[in-house]
Design a protein around this motif. Structure first.
Motif, short mmCIF file in Angstrom:
data_model
loop_
_atom_site.label_atom_id
_atom_site.label_comp_id
_atom_site.label_asym_id
_atom_site.label_seq_id
_atom_site.Cartn_x
_atom_site.Cartn_y
_atom_site.Cartn_z
N ASP A 72 5.34 -0.69 2.29
CA ASP A 72 3.94 -0.33 2.47
C ASP A 72 3.63 0.66 1.37
O ASP A 72 4.01 1.84 1.46
N ALA A 74 0.85 2.02 0.45
CA ALA A 74 -0.07 3.09 0.83
C ALA A 74 0.65 4.21 1.56
O ALA A 74 0.29 5.38 1.42
N ARG A 75 1.68 3.85 2.32
CA ARG A 75 2.44 4.85 3.09
C ARG A 75 3.73 5.25 2.40
O ARG A 75 4.50 6.05 2.94
#
Length: 114
Positions: A72, A74-75
């Motif tokens: 992920d 974004a994370r």
């Protein structure tokens, strides 16, 4: 300051499954790839799987078809889904982020035993 926090290891029976995760805390600029390695007692650390920032993956031969790596962006987190676990998968699993430097997590123990 940065830190990788790999977690999710446990004792599981053969044929079972686990999901490991490794978020990055702090700033790691220019991440090229995220991956998982493992080290069993008395053996060298080996590649389990790796995913690049563009999404390309590669796996160690012994886990192909059973393990899936994902990320992920974004994370800033990489995951390892492990299915059909075998006793020979028992090891300490480490996440690794590749950028201008190499960053390692502290390791999480996976034990596959009946």
């Amino acid at each position: 300051q940065w830190r990788l926090w790999d977690s999710g290891g446990a004792l599981v029976r053969p044929g079972g499954f686990l999901r490991l995760s490794c978020p990055a805390f702090g700033t790691i600029p220019g991440i090229i790839a995220m991956g998982w390695y493992r080290q069993a007692p008395g053996k060298q650390r080996e590649l389990v799987g790796q995913v690049t920032r563009m999404g390309s993956t590669n796996y160690g031969e012994s886990v192909k078809g059973r393990f899936t790596i994902s990320r992920d962006n974004a994370r800033n987190t990489v995951y390892l889904q492990m299915n059909s676990l075998k006793p020979e998968d028992t090891a300490v699993y480490y996440c690794r982020y590749s950028a201008s430097n190499i960053y390692w997590g502290q390791g999480t123990q996976v034990t596959v035993s009946s």
